[in-house]
Scaffold this active site. Structure first.
Site, PDB file in Angstrom:
ATOM      1  N   ASP A   1      28.250  28.309   1.675  1.00  0.00           N
ATOM      2  CA  ASP A   1      28.947  28.265   2.968  1.00  0.00           C
ATOM      3  C   ASP A   1      29.984  29.394   2.961  1.00  0.00           C
ATOM      4  OD1 ASP A   1      29.269  25.691   5.223  1.00  0.00           O
ATOM      5  OD2 ASP A   1      30.763  27.297   5.264  1.00  0.00           O
TER       6      ASP A   1
ATOM      7  N   GLY B   1      25.455  27.303   5.262  1.00  0.00           N
ATOM      8  CA  GLY B   1      26.215  26.411   6.147  1.00  0.00           C
ATOM      9  C   GLY B   1      26.248  24.993   5.617  1.00  0.00           C
TER      10      GLY B   1
ATOM     11  N   TYR C   1      24.912  29.886  22.959  1.00  0.00           N
ATOM     12  CA  TYR C   1      24.296  29.108  21.880  1.00  0.00           C
ATOM     13  C   TYR C   1      22.789  28.969  22.130  1.00  0.00           C
ATOM     14  CZ  TYR C   1      23.363  24.934  18.998  1.00  0.00           C
ATOM     15  OH  TYR C   1      22.849  24.033  18.079  1.00  0.00           O
TER      16      TYR C   1
HETATM   17  P1  NAD Z   1      28.565  22.625  11.660  1.00  0.00           P
HETATM   18  O1  NAD Z   1      29.362  23.452  12.593  1.00  0.00           O
HETATM   19  O2  NAD Z   1      29.031  21.269  11.316  1.00  0.00           O
HETATM   20  O3  NAD Z   1      28.340  23.414  10.302  1.00  0.00           O
HETATM   21  C1  NAD Z   1      28.025  24.782  10.279  1.00  0.00           C
HETATM   22  C2  NAD Z   1      28.447  25.317   8.950  1.00  0.00           C
HETATM   23  O4  NAD Z   1      28.174  26.726   8.957  1.00  0.00           O
HETATM   24  C3  NAD Z   1      29.957  25.158   8.680  1.00  0.00           C
HETATM   25  O5  NAD Z   1      30.150  24.544   7.420  1.00  0.00           O
HETATM   26  C4  NAD Z   1      30.488  26.582   8.696  1.00  0.00           C
HETATM   27  O6  NAD Z   1      31.529  26.811   7.765  1.00  0.00           O
HETATM   28  C5  NAD Z   1      29.233  27.360   8.314  1.00  0.00           C
HETATM   29  N1  NAD Z   1      29.278  28.762   8.738  1.00  0.00           N
HETATM   30  C6  NAD Z   1      29.746  29.282   9.890  1.00  0.00           C
HETATM   31  N2  NAD Z   1      29.653  30.621   9.866  1.00  0.00           N
HETATM   32  C7  NAD Z   1      29.095  30.941   8.681  1.00  0.00           C
HETATM   33  C8  NAD Z   1      28.744  32.156   8.062  1.00  0.00           C
HETATM   34  N3  NAD Z   1      28.956  33.332   8.670  1.00  0.00           N
HETATM   35  N4  NAD Z   1      28.193  32.111   6.840  1.00  0.00           N
HETATM   36  C9  NAD Z   1      27.996  30.941   6.203  1.00  0.00           C
HETATM   37  N5  NAD Z   1      28.317  29.751   6.735  1.00  0.00           N
HETATM   38  C10 NAD Z   1      28.861  29.755   7.960  1.00  0.00           C
HETATM   39  O7  NAD Z   1      27.082  22.587  12.245  1.00  0.00           O
HETATM   40  P2  NAD Z   1      25.940  21.517  11.962  1.00  0.00           P
HETATM   41  O8  NAD Z   1      26.071  20.457  12.969  1.00  0.00           O
HETATM   42  O9  NAD Z   1      25.879  21.165  10.530  1.00  0.00           O
HETATM   43  O10 NAD Z   1      24.688  22.388  12.394  1.00  0.00           O
HETATM   44  C11 NAD Z   1      23.842  23.034  11.470  1.00  0.00           C
HETATM   45  C12 NAD Z   1      22.708  23.663  12.246  1.00  0.00           C
HETATM   46  O11 NAD Z   1      22.032  22.654  12.993  1.00  0.00           O
HETATM   47  C13 NAD Z   1      23.130  24.723  13.264  1.00  0.00           C
HETATM   48  O12 NAD Z   1      22.157  25.732  13.306  1.00  0.00           O
HETATM   49  C14 NAD Z   1      23.129  23.971  14.573  1.00  0.00           C
HETATM   50  O13 NAD Z   1      22.881  24.829  15.653  1.00  0.00           O
HETATM   51  C15 NAD Z   1      21.985  23.010  14.364  1.00  0.00           C
HETATM   52  N6  NAD Z   1      22.072  21.825  15.238  1.00  0.00           N
HETATM   53  C16 NAD Z   1      23.056  20.906  15.052  1.00  0.00           C
HETATM   54  C17 NAD Z   1      23.120  19.798  15.901  1.00  0.00           C
HETATM   55  C18 NAD Z   1      24.180  18.742  15.760  1.00  0.00           C
HETATM   56  O14 NAD Z   1      24.289  17.853  16.630  1.00  0.00           O
HETATM   57  N7  NAD Z   1      24.977  18.759  14.705  1.00  0.00           N
HETATM   58  C19 NAD Z   1      22.158  19.648  16.908  1.00  0.00           C
HETATM   59  C20 NAD Z   1      21.199  20.627  17.072  1.00  0.00           C
HETATM   60  C21 NAD Z   1      21.141  21.704  16.201  1.00  0.00           C
HETATM   61  N1  SER Z   2      24.857  19.150  19.039  1.00  0.00           N
HETATM   62  C1  SER Z   2      24.676  20.518  19.376  1.00  0.00           C
HETATM   63  C2  SER Z   2      25.750  20.991  20.297  1.00  0.00           C
HETATM   64  O1  SER Z   2      26.233  20.182  21.055  1.00  0.00           O
HETATM   65  C3  SER Z   2      23.352  20.700  20.050  1.00  0.00           C
HETATM   66  O2  SER Z   2      22.678  21.693  19.440  1.00  0.00           O
HETATM   67  O3  SER Z   2      26.067  22.147  20.269  1.00  0.00           O
END
Ligand code: NAD
Ligand code: SER
Length: 315
Positions: free
Chosen positions: A34, A8, A140
């Protein structure tokens, strides 16, 4: 950590984490993967298209790269997950199972980001304890909580070095957020620069935890480098840096854009999700067990965001 694979990698977090890991451990040592190509992936270092739900493909990529650590970021976030719960279950759980299995076989350490989404309305709201009642009300959150338990299981049963953080909403410039409930806190900056106004999908006083991305990246790396002997908890640590509401962040933005205007068109789905999450988490376990300390508050986050957005990072 010597040889690292990131799933990802093209998302909001991965686009920051991969360059930071490459700076620290060497460009060729960090394989970004990704399911899709993003703008910068090929030119900045090794990149491979890998669907993280495909256990065979994940296994081959880990073995070919001879990875000793996987940062598993691939996931479907909260708002998209409520639109398509089965997709969220499939992507979030199948990919985690694939990563944990190859980690067991190849003796890799694994970082899995969890989320404030693991909490639900029955969790104490302020603060949500590290060890709390957890009855998430979104798909989620269900997958994130199941993921925490699965990571702890692989550690206890197979001695896989699994570690994780319950990230709050993350504020960053660069790659846009991927469909979460906290995306408003990124959108608001871009709209402030471009239009001087923003219509928020959450109500003015909806308080949630947030963190600026440089802190989030540092937290992930520091946790993975922490002395395992000090870790009582593993999957996953509450971490926070600030509590924001749309109204309070709008006030910070007016320091830089004095005429900035905000109004509200509440989306009942995302408002319901936000209302089920805590106002603030207690991150004392992270502070005690591996020295977590945020560097950015709301004022310094806003200052840094505007510095970078004025250099052309508006999307
Ligand atoms: P994002 O949606 O920006 O990025 C996720 C990435 O995963 C994307 O580039 C997408 O193309 C890729 N993806 C989706 N399905 C896939 C698959 N089957 N195989 C490979 N890649 C795949 O998310 P993010 O904000 O970068 O979040 C990353 C992690 O952090 C996630 O687990 C999310 O739950 C966690 N998280 C994020 C936040 C936030 O605020 N951004 C907060 C809490 C937790
Ligand atoms: N920023 C994330 C969301 O809103 C929290 O995990 O889904």
């Amino acid at each position: 950590m010597k040889r690292i694979l990131v799933t990802g990698a093209g998302g909001q977090i991965g686009s920051w984490l991969v360059p930071r890991l490459r700076d620290a451990y060497g460009v060729s040592k960090v394989l970004a993967t990704d399911v899709r190509h993003s703008g910068s992936d090929a030119s900045d270092g090794p990149f491979q298209v890998v669907d993280a739900t495909d256990a065979k493909a994940v296994g081959q990529a880990v073995m070919r790269h001879r990875a000793d650590t996987v940062f598993h970021l691939a996931a479907i976030l909260s708002a998209v997950g409520e639109r398509d719960p089965r997709l969220a279950w499939h992507v979030n759980m199948s990919s985690l199972e694939a990563v944990l299995e190859v980690a067991r076989e190849q003796k890799c350490a694994v970082f899995v980001p969890s989320s404030i989404g693991v909490f639900g309305s029955s969790t104490p709201k302020d603060p949500a304890p590290q060890d709390a009642i957890m009855r998430p009300e979104t798909m989620y959150g269900v997958t994130k909580l199941a993921g925490e338990l699965l990571c702890d299981y692989y550690h206890a049963r197979y001695d896989v070095d699994t570690r994780g953080l319950r990230f709050p909403g993350l504020v960053s410039y660069g790659a846009p957020p991927g469909g979460g409930t906290t995306d408003w806190a990124v959108e608001i900056f871009h709209k402030a620069v471009r239009n001087g106004r923003y219509t928020c999908f959450l109500g003015a006083d909806t308080q949630l935890d947030f963190m600026y991305m440089p802190d989030a990246i540092r937290a992930a790396v520091e946790l993975m480098e922490a002395d395992p002997g000090r870790l009582v908890h593993r999957n996953a640590f509450n971490v926070t840096a600030m509590q924001l509401t749309p109204a309070s962040l709008a006030a910070e933005i007016r320091v830089h854009v004095p005429d900035f205007a905000i109004d509200y068109a509440v989306d009942p789905v995302r408002q319901g999700i936000a209302d089920s999450w805590p106002d603030r988490v207690d991150d004392s376990a992270a502070r005690e067990e591996w020295g977590w300390q945020p560097a950015y508050d709301a004022a310094s986050t806003a200052r840094d965001m505007f510095e970078h957005l004025s250099e052309g990072a508006v999307v």
